[in-house]
Design an enzyme around this catalytic site. Structure first.
Site, short mmCIF file in Angstrom:
data_model
loop_
_atom_site.label_atom_id
_atom_site.label_comp_id
_atom_site.label_asym_id
_atom_site.label_seq_id
_atom_site.Cartn_x
_atom_site.Cartn_y
_atom_site.Cartn_z
N ASN A 90 0.78 -1.22 0.00
CA ASN A 90 0.00 0.00 0.00
C ASN A 90 0.82 1.28 0.00
O ASN A 90 0.33 2.33 -0.42
CB ASN A 90 -0.93 -0.01 1.23
CG ASN A 90 -1.56 1.34 1.48
OD1 ASN A 90 -2.48 1.75 0.77
ND2 ASN A 90 -1.07 2.07 2.49
N TYR A 156 3.06 10.08 -10.39
CA TYR A 156 2.08 9.26 -9.69
C TYR A 156 1.26 8.45 -10.68
O TYR A 156 1.06 7.24 -10.51
CB TYR A 156 1.17 10.16 -8.85
CG TYR A 156 0.19 9.43 -7.99
CD1 TYR A 156 0.55 8.95 -6.73
CD2 TYR A 156 -1.12 9.21 -8.42
CE1 TYR A 156 -0.35 8.27 -5.92
CE2 TYR A 156 -2.03 8.53 -7.62
CZ TYR A 156 -1.64 8.07 -6.38
OH TYR A 156 -2.55 7.38 -5.59
N ALA A 158 2.09 7.54 -13.69
CA ALA A 158 2.94 6.52 -14.30
C ALA A 158 3.17 5.36 -13.34
O ALA A 158 3.15 4.18 -13.74
CB ALA A 158 4.28 7.14 -14.70
N ILE A 189 -10.67 9.37 -1.68
CA ILE A 189 -10.82 8.81 -0.34
C ILE A 189 -10.43 9.86 0.68
O ILE A 189 -9.46 10.60 0.49
CB ILE A 189 -9.92 7.56 -0.16
CG1 ILE A 189 -10.06 6.62 -1.37
CG2 ILE A 189 -10.29 6.84 1.14
CD1 ILE A 189 -11.44 6.07 -1.64
#
Length: 261
Positions: A90, A156, A158, A189
């Protein structure tokens, strides 16, 4: 969900936000969780909160772009819980700038964490799972921005596009070992990152105009999808990207946003 209780998981970027929500969701299902993050104070606070909630948790300070630190985090999970059955790749960062102004340093930094970090974490976790000989499951964290484009966060975008295809490669490579690999692609989010960007009503209006459900999601709504994909309820799902985006990926226009008070 089926088959989670008693298993162990490594979660990177787990000190807060979506990573911590994944730990909450999995911990609530009886999974022992090893939280890995570069932010040691936040990591300690997250561990305390989980333990107070009855979750069996441990931590490892870890820079996911460093192979030795990732391998140490996997070893820490095995030492704490006896095995490693699940992994959530993550950890991620974003650096913004106009494409013509984006520095090589910022681009490299984002790729190192968001893409190389997934590779290193997924590989180290999978090697442990293969050695144990009983399979496992891995979830990577993609984004709607793996397909959609925002010109001020090219690195980001890519990195997340790379995560999508890396996930498929991992799924194909690890299927013979009974290890499933899927990605989750969040939309907007309610994390610290979004809060920093959506600082007023006008900015929130722009976010909602691209979201048919007309709201942003709580991190636990992503955590619960991760929990599903890691569970035996998803036993025939691998190599997929599941979007948690309030309908954004289906949208080909903007939606009217009610006036906010």
């Amino acid at each position: 969900m089926a088959g989670l209780s008693g298993r162990s998981a490594l979660i990177t970027g787990a000190a807060k936000g979506i990573g911590f929500a994944c730990a909450q969701a999995l911990g609530g299902a009886g999974v022992c969780v090893l939280l890995a993050d570069v932010d040691a104070p936040a990591l300690a606070a997250a561990e305390r909160q989980l333990r107070d909630a009855g979750v069996q948790a441990a931590t490892a300070v870890c820079d996911v772009g460093d192979k030795a630190q990732v391998e140490a985090a996997v070893a820490a999970a095995v030492k704490a819980f006896g095995s490693l059955d699940l992994a959530v790749c993550n950890a991620g960062i974003v650096r913004g700038a106009d494409f013509l102004e984006m520095s090589e340093e910022d681009f490299d930094c984002v790729i190192r964490v968001n893409l190389k970090g997934v590779f290193l974490t997924g590989q180290a976790a999978a090697r442990q799972m293969v050695a144990q000989g009983r399979g496992g499951a891995i979830v990577t964290m993609s984004s709607v921005n793996g397909i959609k484009a925002i010109p001020t966060i090219a690195g980001y975008n890519a990195s997340k596009g790379g995560v999508d295809n890396l996930t498929r490669c991992m799924a194909l490579s690890l299927a013979p070992h009974n290890i499933r690999v899927n990605a989750v692609g969040p939309g907007s989010i309610l994390t610290d990152v979004l809060a920093a960007v959506v600082s007023d009503k006008a900015a929130m209006g722009r976010v909602l105009s691209r979201t048919p459900m007309l709201r942003v999601a709580e991190p636990i709504e992503v955590g619960n999808v991760v929990k599903f994909l890691l569970s035996d309820d998803a036993s025939y799902i691998t190599g997929q990207v599941l979007y948690v985006d309030g309908g954004r990926m289906a949208l080909n226009y903007t939606v009217p946003v009610p006036e906010q008070e």
